[in-house]
Motif scaffolding. Structure first.
Motif, short mmCIF file in Angstrom:
data_model
loop_
_atom_site.label_atom_id
_atom_site.label_comp_id
_atom_site.label_asym_id
_atom_site.label_seq_id
_atom_site.Cartn_x
_atom_site.Cartn_y
_atom_site.Cartn_z
N PRO A 115 38.80 6.86 11.97
CA PRO A 115 38.10 5.90 11.90
C PRO A 115 37.53 5.76 10.32
CG PRO A 115 37.29 5.83 14.21
CD PRO A 115 37.90 7.14 13.05
N ARG A 116 36.97 4.98 9.70
CA ARG A 116 36.51 5.35 7.52
C ARG A 116 35.23 4.32 8.06
NH1 ARG A 116 41.54 7.67 7.10
NH2 ARG A 116 41.32 9.50 6.44
N LYS A 117 34.24 4.54 7.03
CA LYS A 117 33.20 3.50 6.91
C LYS A 117 33.80 3.07 4.67
CE LYS A 117 29.65 4.81 10.05
NZ LYS A 117 28.84 5.10 9.89
N LEU A 118 34.19 1.96 5.35
CA LEU A 118 34.34 1.63 2.89
C LEU A 118 33.12 1.60 2.54
CD1 LEU A 118 37.67 -0.25 3.28
CD2 LEU A 118 37.01 2.03 3.41
N ARG A 119 32.61 2.03 1.54
CA ARG A 119 31.43 1.75 0.91
C ARG A 119 31.91 1.80 -0.73
NH1 ARG A 119 29.70 6.89 3.00
NH2 ARG A 119 30.53 8.48 1.14
#
Length: 86
Positions: free
Chosen positions: A77-81
């Motif tokens: 999982p990766r959170k994009l920002r």
């Protein structure tokens, strides 16, 4: 590690550098328990592949491209920002 990288290369790593570094560190952790000899025996090759698969699934390392530390249900999982650099 990021500070050392910035000092050595004059800035923060880009996205592709972070992904490449993460792939290398995850892969290194996954293969470190493999035997160092060579084999062509199908049963042994299959056993070693399973060892690496299981190791990849369970690896826990500090990553640059995500706050996660490994795979969860076969994905990372990766959170994009968006971040502004000034």
């Amino acid at each position: 590690e990021l500070s050392a990288y910035a000092q050595r290369f004059g800035g923060q790593p880009n996205w592709w550098t972070a992904l490449g570094r993460d792939a290398a560190i995850v892969g290194k952790a996954a293969v470190k328990g493999l035997p160092v000899d060579q084999t062509q025996a199908p049963v042994e090759v299959a056993r070693r592949r399973e060892m690496v698969r299981a190791a990849l699934e369970g690896v826990t390392v500090d990553l640059w491209s995500t706050e996660e530390h490994g795979f969860q249900n076969h994905v990372m999982p990766r959170k994009l920002r968006v971040q502004s650099l000034k």
